[in-house]
Every structure is written in structure tokens, then in C-alpha cells.
Design an enzyme around this catalytic site. Sequence first.
Site, mmCIF file in Angstrom:
data_model
loop_
_atom_site.group_PDB
_atom_site.id
_atom_site.type_symbol
_atom_site.label_atom_id
_atom_site.label_comp_id
_atom_site.label_asym_id
_atom_site.label_seq_id
_atom_site.Cartn_x
_atom_site.Cartn_y
_atom_site.Cartn_z
ATOM 1 N N THR A 125 91.464 61.385 9.902
ATOM 2 C CA THR A 125 92.011 62.293 9.001
ATOM 3 C C THR A 125 93.532 61.993 9.430
ATOM 4 O O THR A 125 93.512 62.375 10.698
ATOM 5 C CB THR A 125 91.528 64.063 9.487
ATOM 6 O OG1 THR A 125 90.624 64.437 8.653
ATOM 7 C CG2 THR A 125 92.589 65.197 8.009
ATOM 8 N N PRO A 127 97.607 63.931 8.239
ATOM 9 C CA PRO A 127 98.805 65.310 7.642
ATOM 10 C C PRO A 127 98.501 65.141 6.100
ATOM 11 O O PRO A 127 98.357 66.214 5.294
ATOM 12 C CB PRO A 127 99.877 65.217 8.260
ATOM 13 C CG PRO A 127 99.918 64.282 9.240
ATOM 14 C CD PRO A 127 98.751 63.215 9.796
ATOM 15 N N ALA A 129 96.300 63.290 4.278
ATOM 16 C CA ALA A 129 95.291 62.552 4.057
ATOM 17 C C ALA A 129 93.617 63.133 4.393
ATOM 18 O O ALA A 129 92.790 62.782 5.644
ATOM 19 C CB ALA A 129 95.036 60.661 4.558
ATOM 20 N N ARG A 244 77.294 63.754 9.269
ATOM 21 C CA ARG A 244 76.960 65.050 8.714
ATOM 22 C C ARG A 244 75.541 66.241 8.101
ATOM 23 O O ARG A 244 75.304 67.140 8.498
ATOM 24 C CB ARG A 244 77.190 64.680 7.203
ATOM 25 C CG ARG A 244 78.394 64.533 6.476
ATOM 26 C CD ARG A 244 77.995 63.637 4.757
ATOM 27 N NE ARG A 244 79.746 63.445 4.559
ATOM 28 C CZ ARG A 244 80.308 63.375 3.703
ATOM 29 N NH1 ARG A 244 79.736 62.446 2.926
ATOM 30 N NH2 ARG A 244 81.433 62.613 3.662
ATOM 31 N N GLU A 364 84.046 67.220 7.754
ATOM 32 C CA GLU A 364 82.818 65.954 7.647
ATOM 33 C C GLU A 364 82.699 66.155 5.277
ATOM 34 O O GLU A 364 81.649 65.565 5.523
ATOM 35 C CB GLU A 364 81.633 66.092 8.000
ATOM 36 C CG GLU A 364 81.880 66.105 9.564
ATOM 37 C CD GLU A 364 81.118 65.413 10.865
ATOM 38 O OE1 GLU A 364 79.723 64.661 10.098
ATOM 39 O OE2 GLU A 364 80.635 66.050 12.044
HETATM 40 C C1 LIG Z 1 88.477 72.439 13.133
HETATM 41 C C2 LIG Z 1 88.446 71.363 12.446
HETATM 42 C C3 LIG Z 1 88.294 69.559 13.152
HETATM 43 C C4 LIG Z 1 87.600 68.229 12.245
HETATM 44 N N1 LIG Z 1 87.572 67.550 13.364
HETATM 45 C C5 LIG Z 1 88.004 65.971 12.669
HETATM 46 C C6 LIG Z 1 87.494 65.453 13.817
HETATM 47 O O1 LIG Z 1 87.324 65.380 14.502
HETATM 48 N N2 LIG Z 1 88.303 64.136 13.086
HETATM 49 C C7 LIG Z 1 88.799 63.905 11.352
HETATM 50 O O2 LIG Z 1 89.029 62.570 11.291
HETATM 51 N N3 LIG Z 1 88.901 64.849 10.683
HETATM 52 C C8 LIG Z 1 89.133 66.248 11.771
HETATM 53 N N4 LIG Z 1 88.879 67.422 10.784
HETATM 54 C C9 LIG Z 1 89.622 67.514 9.387
HETATM 55 C C10 LIG Z 1 88.743 67.738 8.211
HETATM 56 O O3 LIG Z 1 87.856 66.135 7.892
HETATM 57 C C11 LIG Z 1 89.372 68.085 6.912
HETATM 58 O O4 LIG Z 1 89.457 69.388 6.909
HETATM 59 C C12 LIG Z 1 88.430 67.836 5.458
HETATM 60 O O5 LIG Z 1 88.040 66.343 5.330
HETATM 61 C C13 LIG Z 1 89.185 68.281 4.669
HETATM 62 O O6 LIG Z 1 90.649 67.452 4.508
HETATM 63 P P1 LIG Z 1 91.847 68.984 4.215
HETATM 64 O O7 LIG Z 1 91.851 69.852 5.207
HETATM 65 O O8 LIG Z 1 92.863 67.443 4.283
HETATM 66 O O9 LIG Z 1 91.905 69.551 3.093
HETATM 67 P P2 LIG Z 1 92.103 68.486 1.477
HETATM 68 O O10 LIG Z 1 91.523 66.873 1.563
HETATM 69 O O11 LIG Z 1 93.711 68.835 1.521
HETATM 70 O O12 LIG Z 1 91.265 69.651 0.243
HETATM 71 C C14 LIG Z 1 92.064 71.172 -0.209
HETATM 72 C C15 LIG Z 1 90.995 71.623 -0.713
HETATM 73 O O13 LIG Z 1 90.625 71.108 -1.962
HETATM 74 C C16 LIG Z 1 89.383 70.585 -2.281
HETATM 75 N N5 LIG Z 1 89.685 69.080 -2.742
HETATM 76 C C17 LIG Z 1 89.992 67.605 -2.965
HETATM 77 N N6 LIG Z 1 90.020 67.483 -3.640
HETATM 78 C C18 LIG Z 1 89.504 67.307 -4.377
HETATM 79 C C19 LIG Z 1 88.479 66.605 -5.409
HETATM 80 N N7 LIG Z 1 88.623 65.842 -5.681
HETATM 81 N N8 LIG Z 1 86.924 67.854 -5.923
HETATM 82 C C20 LIG Z 1 87.558 68.589 -5.881
HETATM 83 N N9 LIG Z 1 88.091 69.579 -4.641
HETATM 84 C C21 LIG Z 1 88.365 69.323 -4.096
HETATM 85 C C22 LIG Z 1 88.646 70.200 -0.813
HETATM 86 O O14 LIG Z 1 87.222 70.716 -1.157
HETATM 87 C C23 LIG Z 1 89.002 71.623 -0.275
HETATM 88 O O15 LIG Z 1 88.807 73.153 -0.915
HETATM 89 C C24 LIG Z 1 88.844 68.680 11.277
HETATM 90 C C25 LIG Z 1 89.140 69.353 10.503
HETATM 91 C C26 LIG Z 1 89.193 71.040 11.690
HETATM 92 C C27 LIG Z 1 89.518 72.222 10.999
#
Ligand SMILES: Cc1cc2nc3c(=O)[nH]c(=O)nc-3n(C[C@H](O)[C@H](O)[C@H](O)COP(=O)(O)OP(=O)(O)OC[C@H]3O[C@@H](n4cnc5c(N)ncnc54)[C@H](O)[C@@H]3O)c2cc1C
Length: 382
Positions: A125, A127, A129, A244, A364
Site C-alpha cells: 500500500t 498513499p 495506491a 486472506r 488484505e
Molecule cells: C491497521 C492497518 C494495517 C495495514 N497493514 C498493511 C500492510 O502490512 N501492508 C500493506 O501493504 N498494507 C496494509 N494496510 C493497508 C490496507 O491493505 C488498505 O488500507 C486497504 O487495502 C484499502 O486501501 P485504502 O486504505 O487505500 O482504501 P481505498 O482503496 O481508497 O478504498 C476506500 C473505499 O473505497 C472502496 N473501493 C475502492 N475501490 C473500489 C472499487 N473498485 N469498487 C468498489 N469499492 C471500491 C474500498 O472498498 C473502501 O471502502 C493496512 C491498513 C491498516 C488500516
Amino acid sequence: MNFELTDEQKDIIKAAREFAEKEFPDIAQECDREEKTPDHLWKKACDLGFVGVFIPEAYGGPGLGYLEHCLINEEFWRVDPGIGLSILSTCFGSEMILLFGTEEQKKKWLPLIVRGEAITGAAITEPDAGSDVSSVTTTATLVGDEYVINGNKMFISNGTRAKFLQVLCVTEPNAPSLHDRFSVITVETDRKGFEATQLKHKLGIRASDTTEITLTDVRVPKENLIGTAGRGFQQFMSFFDHTRVHVCGQAIGVAQGAMEQAIKHVRQRQQFKKPLASFQATQFKIAEMATRIEAGRTLYQKAAWFLDQGKLNSSLISMAKWFTGETAVRVTDEALQLHGGYGFIGDYAIERFYRDAKIVEIYEGTKEIEKLIIARALLGKY
Ligand SMILES: Cc1cc2nc3c(=O)[nH]c(=O)nc-3n(C[C@H](O)[C@H](O)[C@H](O)COP(=O)(O)OP(=O)(O)OC[C@H]3O[C@@H](n4cnc5c(N)ncnc54)[C@H](O)[C@@H]3O)c2cc1C
């Protein structure tokens, strides 16, 4: 067909439960309040063989399956989700090495994780992506025998604790297909230019380490490439199919723990001169919680069992991840509701469980992304 766990699996559950019940409760509130990871428990858990149980004997592990890892997750999260995550996430990322690493890489990295000598993680992940993994922009440019890495990663678990991370980078910017531009590279966290900052004030799982990472001209040997250059995106999609199911174990654990707290409370608490448990509305809530948990457990154990048989089913795994995630959030909500005002006050563990549960619908793969995967398997790609 046989739905019964093996004697060995039952013994693992018993041992994990005993460890968690003995070690977690006394420090759970403090770890949550002070946002600290109990690293002494991680060491103990490694000594007792709870970490990385899916790692084969050839690389220092016991060579069990992903199902066993899920069962341990469930038992740890049942007692305290934050501590459970801080211990078991220490091997998150090892699956990438196991699935795609060379023999040499497996021998180098995997035994350290099992022995409690190193923590790892996976940094995908950024900012900009999140759900859209293909918009990752961190670059790794081959200069001589080294990759030079630049970029920012967001929300990375174990960033300040890890010895090495599996990092998704753009290595083939000119590949005709967007999905063929990425590679996975192991980055040791003591390399010059690596900086991790802990993100504070999370809603839940506050005993775990979540970080923001900056990579500035970080140089790693080209031997740190995991798998094939240009196949990093596909490798991570496969990786998530294996990780997952672990989240499903977490989800059912937090739900089970919350339900047990609710049962204890409604038996003790009296209103209208009767225990809350005597009201049919309460009984229905408990019955619904138990049914959702059982359905989620059966679904994820089936998905994990298929995975361990080498019959990977992405759609089934996504069904399990979405359903167990929703179960965790619903059950903790109802369990808190049954505590009334007391549930809203931090003295009761249910308040923490309610906050902790939400993450399983986000990381995930959000629940929306899981549904997209399920629908795509049925409808094809639109
Ligand atoms: C505590 C914590 C630990 C984490 N640990 C890791 C880690 O170890 N490694 C790592 O790489 N990442 C990690 N993450 C990141 C996590 O995997 C992401 O937060 C998650 O994949 C969602 O991405 P985003 O936060 O950018 O949300 P976004 O992708 O911006 O999504 C925001 C909302 O829009 C929805 N959305 C997005 N695209 C679509 C679509 N095409 N259709 C419908 N709905 C959509 C999403 O479902 C969500 O509800 C962690 C996050 C947290 C909070």
C-alpha cells in the site's frame, strides 16, 4: 467428507488457548492504551512454536498448514485481537518467500522468523495506491548489481519492528501491460535511506505496529528480488490468496471472544428483576451470533483446507474473508449492545473488541474488493 478437526489440530487449539488466556489478559488494556507491542510475548510464542506454523521443516518450521495458522489466530484473537496480531503478524510476508523465493532465499530468511530472530512484513500500500494495487509508484531501478529504491509506503504492519520487508516496486516501467511492471524485492530495514514512522491513534488493534515508510535511494543487492522481475503484481495476488484466510481466523476469533463476553454479562446483569439472559430478545441475539460464527468458521476452514490441499479457490477465500469480516463487525456490535452503557466504557474488554473488529473488513482486501473477486468469478470481467 469429514468436518472433524484432527487430534493434532485440537491440541494446537488447546495449547494456543492456554497460552493466550495465561499471557494476554493482564496486559491487554495497557498495550491498547499505550499503543505498544508486547515483544516479550512474541518471543515466547516463537519458543512455543506458534509463529509460522505453515513453514516447512526444511526451513525451520513445523510444516503444518495455513489452516493451523488460522486456528492459532482464532484462539489468540478470541482473548485479545491487538496482542494476537502483534504476535502472529510477525510472519506476514514470509508466504511470499515460501511461494516464490529461491531455495537460498528460503534458507536465509524463513528460519529466522520461526525462531523469533526476525520480524517481517509486506509493503504494498501507498498513499495513492490502496485497493488499486496496480497504481503503486515506488520504483526500484537496477544500477549495476543493486536495486535503488525510492517511494513511500502507507499503513505497513511491523515497519518499525521488522528486520526485512517484501516491497512491491515498479521495475519495468515500460512493459506494455501495466500488470507486468512490478517486482517484489526484500528490503532489510537497516539499509541507509529506509525510514519507518509509527502511526498513532488507530481506532483498534493498537497493540500492533502500523507505519508509514519512506524509501530514499535505498540500495539492496539484486539477489533480493523475490520471484520474477515483472511478475510482482501477480505474485502479490497469489500471496493474498494465501494470507486472506488468516484474516478469517482473526475475524472469527474476535467474534467468538465478544460473544463469550456477552453471554457472561447477560447471565449476571439483572433488569426488571430478571437476568438479561431470560429475555427472548437477548436469547435471539445470542443465537444469531453463534450461528453467524459457526457459518463463518465452517466457510473459512473449508477455504483453508482446500488451500492446504493445493486446490486454491480465490472466490471461496474471498467469500470467507468478506463473510467472516462482516460477522466480526456485527457480532462485536451486538455484544457491545448487550452490555448497554457498560459496553461504552473502557473498563470492559468488549469496548476494545468492538474497535478491534473493524480492521478485518479493511486490510488484505476490503469487503468491497472481496465481493468484486467473487462476482468476477461468476460474471467474468467487465
Ligand atoms: C491497521 C492497518 C494495517 C495495514 N497493514 C498493511 C500492510 O502490512 N501492508 C500493506 O501493504 N498494507 C496494509 N494496510 C493497508 C490496507 O491493505 C488498505 O488500507 C486497504 O487495502 C484499502 O486501501 P485504502 O486504505 O487505500 O482504501 P481505498 O482503496 O481508497 O478504498 C476506500 C473505499 O473505497 C472502496 N473501493 C475502492 N475501490 C473500489 C472499487 N473498485 N469498487 C468498489 N469499492 C471500491 C474500498 O472498498 C473502501 O471502502 C493496512 C491498513 C491498516 C488500516
